[in-house]
Structures are given as structure tokens and as C-alpha cells.
Scaffold this active site. Structure first.
Site, short mmCIF file in Angstrom:
data_model
loop_
_atom_site.label_atom_id
_atom_site.label_comp_id
_atom_site.label_asym_id
_atom_site.label_seq_id
_atom_site.Cartn_x
_atom_site.Cartn_y
_atom_site.Cartn_z
CD GLU A 1 7.10 -9.83 -4.11
OE1 GLU A 1 8.31 -9.94 -4.14
OE2 GLU A 1 6.50 -9.23 -3.22
CB CYS B 1 -0.09 -11.64 1.59
SG CYS B 1 0.39 -9.93 1.32
CB CYS C 1 3.44 0.37 -5.32
SG CYS C 1 2.29 1.43 -4.38
CB CYS D 1 6.10 4.25 1.14
SG CYS D 1 4.32 4.49 0.96
CB CYS E 1 7.94 0.38 0.65
SG CYS E 1 7.15 -0.76 -0.49
N GLY F 1 1.56 -2.95 -4.37
CA GLY F 1 0.57 -2.02 -4.92
C GLY F 1 -0.37 -1.42 -3.90
CD GLU F 2 -3.66 2.38 -1.84
OE1 GLU F 2 -2.87 2.30 -0.89
OE2 GLU F 2 -4.91 2.27 -1.70
CB SER G 1 -3.92 -2.74 3.03
OG SER G 1 -3.24 -2.86 1.81
CB SER H 1 -0.42 1.71 5.45
OG SER H 1 -0.73 0.40 5.07
CG LEU H 2 -2.00 6.79 10.47
CD1 LEU H 2 -2.94 7.37 9.42
CD2 LEU H 2 -2.66 6.88 11.84
CG HIS H 3 3.33 3.49 7.85
ND1 HIS H 3 3.21 2.22 8.40
CD2 HIS H 3 3.14 3.33 6.52
CE1 HIS H 3 2.96 1.35 7.44
NE2 HIS H 3 2.91 1.99 6.28
CG ASN I 1 11.72 -7.84 6.25
OD1 ASN I 1 12.88 -7.99 6.61
ND2 ASN I 1 11.15 -8.61 5.35
CB CYS J 1 4.78 -5.39 0.07
SG CYS J 1 5.06 -3.65 0.34
#
Ligand code: SF4
Length: 365
Positions: A108, A121, A128, A132, A135, A178-179, A212, A235-237, A314, A357
Site C-alpha cells: 500500500e 506514505c 512486516c 507489534c 498493528c 514494514g520496518e 521510521s 516508534s517508541l509507544h 486507529n 499501516c
């Protein structure tokens, strides 16, 4: 001594697409042209079409000899992706495209038009492997790395769309599926092609590109040593290892302290402010004490060279994870700022079209 790179960096070979112009070095391009009986100067012509005029079909490159166009197309411009679905939202200002790749994998990209800029984006992997739990992409696992061409051509497509509208694609964020740092070499090559001036690239400013990561500390340091001025988004979260081990499983390998150390190295080398991404999840990571701890740790590690982007989660269909209520979000922002760290809530453009994502691809599967 260089830190050994982890296993996640090994690239699955299965399913990679045929080589595309964007995958090759100049030497390889010249060699491919010479195999077609074409002289070296054709390289510059073709590159001007691809990067400067955003054309990917040699049949339209009329300054190439007519009998060479089909051969160039076959050898250097295989069709990498075809649009499977396009979904629009925000009065057509946000456009999400689901692409089908040559081997059937899905990816995407999301184009967001703002009054002063247009941001794309993009995805760096199909699926991925970082798992996580909140996600949609993470639930499906990693299909494969994207090739350089598959990354770069997402940009060319969106730049051509903007150009046709009389606008300009100005910003790129590697925040799709993805990372990015797990597909390191290809992502760095793609960034160079995105940012170099034509005929070597699309000429988008390095400062307008954001890469990222969930915190692959050795790769962050390696990126810092590339001497590019792209923005790093971590991306710490959550600021504590106990919860982060669960929310971002790669934390079991590189702790919050190691990630922030690497981020500081990046800020030192690049002179850029690091962006910290924080998906705010109801009753999971949205407590006031976590906001205090986040602000404190960031201020200590990065001083004024940091900015927190809060992302209202989201929710993915059927998931137990939910967005925090508005008051909790406002309180969180206030407490991070009180520690001397700038903090804003990210615009959630495209939320109505499943812009978390990987969500569109997850629905399709
Ligand atoms: S949040 Fe990002 S890193 Fe984590 S699984 Fe999803 S795509 Fe991968």
C-alpha cells in the site's frame, strides 16, 4: 568493533521481482544497454525520462530509436505493480492505493494532499516481521522485502499523479507497511534516488524525507553514518521496557535505553531533531505517569532535539486495542510538554479509509 547485524536484516530472496532500472547501478545500466546494442549516452536520456519526467514506459520515450524501445522496456522496465484498489477520503485529498506486485503480494501507499504540501506514505516491505500486536500488518507476518524498484516506483507513481494535477510531491514518509531498517540497503538506495536531483533522482529534499523504525539500534547508528539529513522517526509507544517488550517485541533485543542512545547518536551526526512516534492506546500506554516518564527520558537523552508525535490509535477490526479518550490525550500532551519536550497530536488524515499501516492489505487478504 562494528556491532554484528541481526538476523532480521537478511533479505528473503524468494519472490523478488525482475530487475528494474531503479535496481541497478550506473555501471549495471550501461552494461544492460550495451547488451541491447545501445551506447552509453542513452542512459542519461532514459534517466531523464524516469526521474525527471516521471515516465516508466520506454514506448513513450520518443528520443530513443523506435526499434530499441520495446527491447529497453523488456530488459529494464518490467511492470512492477498494478493498482488493485484505490480508495479516496477527505474530499479526495487522501488517496490510498493497494498495489498488486508481480508475485501477487500486496502493498500500500497513501498520498495525502495538504494546502501547503503533498506527502506520500510508502511501504518498504510487503507485510512486516516485527509482530507489534496492535498493528494489522504485524499480524500477517513478513511476506518479503520490497526491491529498490518497488519502493522507488511508489514515489514515481505519486509524483506523476501530483504533476498531472499541476502540483508537486514534496514529502515522503517511510511509514507504510514494514520496518524500513530491516530492508536497510534497499531503503538507503531508494532514499538516495528519491532525493538526488534529476537525472539521478526525483530531487525531493532530504529534509522532507522521514525514515521510521521500531528501534533497530545498530541500524539507526549505521543510518547516521550515511551522512544524510533525513528525519528519523522512532516508534517508541511507551517509555518503559516492561510494556514495550509486549507492545514492540523487538524491544526484547534493544531496550528503550539502547534505542534512545542510538537516536541521540543520530541527532548528533545529522543535526536533525528526532521524531518519537507514540500510538496512544486506551488504558495500555496512556497513563499520566507514563507521559511524565516519557518526557523525562526524552529530555535527558535528546534535550531539545526531539519532538513527540502522538497518534490516536486507529483500531483495527476485531482488535481489543482502542484509541484513548480525548481528555486523556490532552492530559498526556500537557504532561510531556511540562517536561520540556514538544508534543503534538498527529493529523489522522485517511482514518476513515483504514489508514493504519497495512489495514487495507489485511482486509483484502
Ligand atoms: S507497527 Fe510497524 S513495525 Fe510494528 S508490526 Fe506494524 S508495520 Fe511492523
Amino acid at each position: 568493533m562494528a556491532t554484528p547485524l541481526p538476523l532480521v536484516f537478511s533479505a528473503p530472496k524468494r519472490g523478488m521481482p525482475p530487475a528494474h532500472f531503479a535496481d541497478l547501478s550506473d555501471e549495471q545500466r550501461i552494461e544492460a544497454l550495451s547488451e541491447l546494442g545501445l551506447p552509453k549516452f542513452r542512459l542519461n536520456q532514459i534517466a531523464r525520462h524516469y526521474y525527471g519526467r516521471l515516465e516508466a514506459d520506454p514506448m513513450t520515450m520518443t528520443d530513443l530509436p523506435e526499434d530499441a524501445r520495446a527491447k529497453v522496456k523488456e530488459a529494464l522496465f518490467p511492470t512492477l505493480m498494478e493498482p488493485l484498489r484505490v480508495v479516496e477520503a477527505d474530499d479526495e485529498n487522501t488517496q490510498k492505493t493497494l498495489w498488486k506486485l508481480h508475485d501477487g503480494t500486496l502493498l500500500e501507499s497513501v498520498l495525502m494532499r495538504y494546502p501547503d504540501r503533498a506527502t506520500l506514505c510508502i511501504s518498504s516491505q510487503a507485510g512486516c516481521g516485527m509482530a507489534c500486536p496492535f498493528c494489522a500488518t504485524g499480524q500477517g507476518g513478513l511476506d518479503r522485502n520490497l526491491s529498490i524498484g518497488e519502493i522507488v516506483d511508489q514515489v514515481r507513481n505519486a509524483a506523476a499523479t501530483m504533476h498531472a494535477e499541476g502540483g508537486r510531491l514534496s514529502n515522503i514518509v517511510f511509514m507504510g507497511m514494514g520496518e524500513p531498517l530491516a530492508n536497510y540497503k534497499r531503503v538507503v538506495s531508494a532514499v538516495r534516488q528519491i532525493t538526488q536531483p534529476s537525472p539521478d533522482g526525483f530531487g525531493i529534499s532530504q529534509r522532507s524525507v522521514t525514515v521510521s523504525t521500531v528501534g533497530l539500534a545498530p541500524a539507526i547508528r549505521k543510518l547516521a553514518d550515511e551522512d544524510m539529513s533525513v528525519t528519523l522517526a522512532v516508534s517508541l509507544h511507551t517509555p518503559d521496557d516492561e510494556l514495550r517488550d509486549e507492545l514492540v517485541p523487538v524491544n526484547n533485543r534493544w531496550s528503550v535505553a539502547e534505542v534512545l542512545d542510538a537516536a541521540r547518536y543520530y541527532a548528533d551526526k545529522s543535526g536533525r531533531r528526532v521524531s518519537i512516534e507514540y500510538a496512544l492506546i486506551r488504558d495500555i500506554n496512556d497513563q499520566g505517569w507514563r507521559a511524565d516518564m516519557l518526557g523525562e527520558k526524552l529530555h535527558k537523552a535528546l534535550g531539545s532535539r526531539v519532538h513527540v508525535n502522538l497518534i490516536p490509535l486507529n483500531p483495527t477490526p476485531g482488535s481489543k486495542w482502542d484509541a484513548s479518550p480525548r481528555e486523556r490525550q490532552d492530559e498526556f500532551v500537557r504532561r510531556v510538554i511540562a517536561q520540556g519536550v514538544p508534543c503534538t497530536v498527529r493529523d489522522t488524515k485517511g482514518q476513515e479509509i483504514a489508514a493504519a499501516c497495512g489495514q487495507l492489505a489485511a482486509e483484502e487478504k
